[in-house]
Design a protein around this motif. Structure first.
Motif, PDB file in Angstrom:
ATOM      1  N   HIS A 292     -10.016  -7.760  10.482  1.00  0.00           N
ATOM      2  CA  HIS A 292     -11.312  -7.079  10.374  1.00  0.00           C
ATOM      3  C   HIS A 292     -11.214  -5.742   9.644  1.00  0.00           C
ATOM      4  N   ILE A 293      -9.999  -5.348   9.258  1.00  0.00           N
ATOM      5  CA  ILE A 293      -9.772  -4.076   8.562  1.00  0.00           C
ATOM      6  C   ILE A 293      -9.747  -4.343   7.054  1.00  0.00           C
ATOM      7  N   TYR A 294     -10.616  -3.669   6.334  1.00  0.00           N
ATOM      8  CA  TYR A 294     -10.619  -3.818   4.881  1.00  0.00           C
ATOM      9  C   TYR A 294      -9.277  -3.349   4.311  1.00  0.00           C
ATOM     10  N   PRO A 295      -8.760  -4.040   3.301  1.00  0.00           N
ATOM     11  CA  PRO A 295      -7.480  -3.631   2.709  1.00  0.00           C
ATOM     12  C   PRO A 295      -7.433  -2.152   2.325  1.00  0.00           C
ATOM     13  N   LYS A 296      -8.551  -1.595   1.860  1.00  0.00           N
ATOM     14  CA  LYS A 296      -8.568  -0.185   1.464  1.00  0.00           C
ATOM     15  C   LYS A 296      -8.395   0.752   2.654  1.00  0.00           C
ATOM     16  N   ASP A 297      -8.662   0.293   3.864  1.00  0.00           N
ATOM     17  CA  ASP A 297      -8.527   1.108   5.081  1.00  0.00           C
ATOM     18  C   ASP A 297      -7.223   0.860   5.833  1.00  0.00           C
ATOM     19  N   ARG A 298      -6.466  -0.131   5.390  1.00  0.00           N
ATOM     20  CA  ARG A 298      -5.270  -0.545   6.132  1.00  0.00           C
ATOM     21  C   ARG A 298      -4.227   0.570   6.226  1.00  0.00           C
ATOM     22  N   SER A 299      -3.973   1.289   5.135  1.00  0.00           N
ATOM     23  CA  SER A 299      -2.958   2.345   5.186  1.00  0.00           C
ATOM     24  C   SER A 299      -3.377   3.466   6.135  1.00  0.00           C
ATOM     25  N   LYS A 300      -4.667   3.776   6.176  1.00  0.00           N
ATOM     26  CA  LYS A 300      -5.155   4.791   7.123  1.00  0.00           C
ATOM     27  C   LYS A 300      -4.880   4.355   8.565  1.00  0.00           C
ATOM     28  N   MET A 301      -5.112   3.073   8.855  1.00  0.00           N
ATOM     29  CA  MET A 301      -4.866   2.560  10.191  1.00  0.00           C
ATOM     30  C   MET A 301      -3.381   2.635  10.549  1.00  0.00           C
ATOM     31  N   PHE A 302      -2.518   2.168   9.631  1.00  0.00           N
ATOM     32  CA  PHE A 302      -1.084   2.184   9.913  1.00  0.00           C
ATOM     33  C   PHE A 302      -0.549   3.613  10.011  1.00  0.00           C
TER      34      PHE A 302
ATOM     35  N   PHE B 195      -3.930 -13.572   6.196  1.00  0.00           N
ATOM     36  CA  PHE B 195      -2.520 -13.258   6.092  1.00  0.00           C
ATOM     37  C   PHE B 195      -1.641 -14.489   6.238  1.00  0.00           C
ATOM     38  N   ASP B 196      -0.578 -14.504   5.444  1.00  0.00           N
ATOM     39  CA  ASP B 196       0.512 -15.440   5.650  1.00  0.00           C
ATOM     40  C   ASP B 196       1.759 -14.601   5.931  1.00  0.00           C
ATOM     41  N   VAL B 197       2.885 -15.249   6.140  1.00  0.00           N
ATOM     42  CA  VAL B 197       4.100 -14.532   6.535  1.00  0.00           C
ATOM     43  C   VAL B 197       4.504 -13.503   5.482  1.00  0.00           C
ATOM     44  N   GLN B 198       4.554 -13.883   4.218  1.00  0.00           N
ATOM     45  CA  GLN B 198       5.007 -12.949   3.179  1.00  0.00           C
ATOM     46  C   GLN B 198       4.067 -11.758   3.037  1.00  0.00           C
ATOM     47  N   LYS B 199       2.772 -11.988   3.141  1.00  0.00           N
ATOM     48  CA  LYS B 199       1.816 -10.885   3.026  1.00  0.00           C
ATOM     49  C   LYS B 199       2.007  -9.892   4.174  1.00  0.00           C
ATOM     50  N   ILE B 200       2.235 -10.394   5.380  1.00  0.00           N
ATOM     51  CA  ILE B 200       2.483  -9.506   6.530  1.00  0.00           C
ATOM     52  C   ILE B 200       3.767  -8.705   6.307  1.00  0.00           C
ATOM     53  N   ILE B 201       4.807  -9.353   5.826  1.00  0.00           N
ATOM     54  CA  ILE B 201       6.070  -8.647   5.548  1.00  0.00           C
ATOM     55  C   ILE B 201       5.820  -7.510   4.559  1.00  0.00           C
ATOM     56  N   ASN B 202       5.093  -7.784   3.496  1.00  0.00           N
ATOM     57  CA  ASN B 202       4.795  -6.761   2.488  1.00  0.00           C
ATOM     58  C   ASN B 202       3.990  -5.613   3.088  1.00  0.00           C
ATOM     59  N   ILE B 203       2.979  -5.927   3.878  1.00  0.00           N
ATOM     60  CA  ILE B 203       2.123  -4.896   4.486  1.00  0.00           C
ATOM     61  C   ILE B 203       2.936  -4.001   5.414  1.00  0.00           C
ATOM     62  N   VAL B 204       3.766  -4.606   6.237  1.00  0.00           N
ATOM     63  CA  VAL B 204       4.595  -3.827   7.177  1.00  0.00           C
ATOM     64  C   VAL B 204       5.526  -2.889   6.400  1.00  0.00           C
ATOM     65  N   ASN B 205       6.195  -3.415   5.391  1.00  0.00           N
ATOM     66  CA  ASN B 205       7.120  -2.600   4.600  1.00  0.00           C
ATOM     67  C   ASN B 205       6.403  -1.482   3.852  1.00  0.00           C
ATOM     68  N   GLU B 206       5.225  -1.775   3.302  1.00  0.00           N
ATOM     69  CA  GLU B 206       4.463  -0.780   2.544  1.00  0.00           C
ATOM     70  C   GLU B 206       3.937   0.349   3.424  1.00  0.00           C
ATOM     71  N   ASN B 207       3.835   0.095   4.723  1.00  0.00           N
ATOM     72  CA  ASN B 207       3.200   1.062   5.610  1.00  0.00           C
ATOM     73  C   ASN B 207       4.162   1.743   6.565  1.00  0.00           C
ATOM     74  N   GLY B 208       5.454   1.699   6.263  1.00  0.00           N
ATOM     75  CA  GLY B 208       6.417   2.521   6.963  1.00  0.00           C
ATOM     76  C   GLY B 208       6.885   2.025   8.315  1.00  0.00           C
ATOM     77  N   PHE B 209       6.679   0.748   8.612  1.00  0.00           N
ATOM     78  CA  PHE B 209       7.190   0.175   9.850  1.00  0.00           C
ATOM     79  C   PHE B 209       8.373  -0.725   9.538  1.00  0.00           C
ATOM     80  N   ILE B 210       9.164  -1.002  10.554  1.00  0.00           N
ATOM     81  CA  ILE B 210      10.270  -1.950  10.434  1.00  0.00           C
ATOM     82  C   ILE B 210       9.796  -3.278  10.998  1.00  0.00           C
TER      83      ILE B 210
END
Length: 125
Positions: A39-49, A82-97
């Protein structure tokens, strides 16, 4: 009575993304987000993370549960999938392990097949 009686270290917080600034830094030792990320727009995702990283203690774990791709679509409020690779990319891009990501396709008690991603991440500051 209070459902938290006997659980003095358990705190539930309900908040909107815009109000996370009210929560102190390093406040939580963990968390869980179910049916929110889609439910989070991609443009708001980094703010959330960024807000999550700020309120979670360093090294704490956070669980995300979200539908796998277009497992179901309500025609209105799901704004990303989301699929597995997209989640991996999002997590890495947003500073989580990324600790683990699994696609859940179990059959539930209603004989319905799940089609979800279960994602465990760890905060790093």
């Amino acid at each position: 009575g209070n459902f938290q009686d006997g659980l003095p270290n358990l705190v539930f917080v309900y908040s909107r993304l815009e109000n996370l600034e009210e929560i102190p830094e390093d406040y939580f030792t963990g968390g869980y987000m179910i049916d929110v990320l889609e439910h989070i727009y991609p443009k708001d995702r980094s703010k959330m993370f960024n807000a999550l990283r700020r309120v979670l203690k360093n090294g704490s774990y956070f669980m995300i549960d979200t539908p796998y791709l277009k497992a179901y679509y309500d025609g209105l409020s799901h704004v990303d999938f989301f699929d597995v690779q997209k989640i991996i990319n999002i997590v890495n891009e947003n500073g989580f392990i990324l600790v683990e990501v699994k696609r859940d396709q179990r059959i539930d008690g209603h004989e319905e097949k799940h089609n979800r991603l279960n994602v465990l991440i760890r905060n790093k500051k």
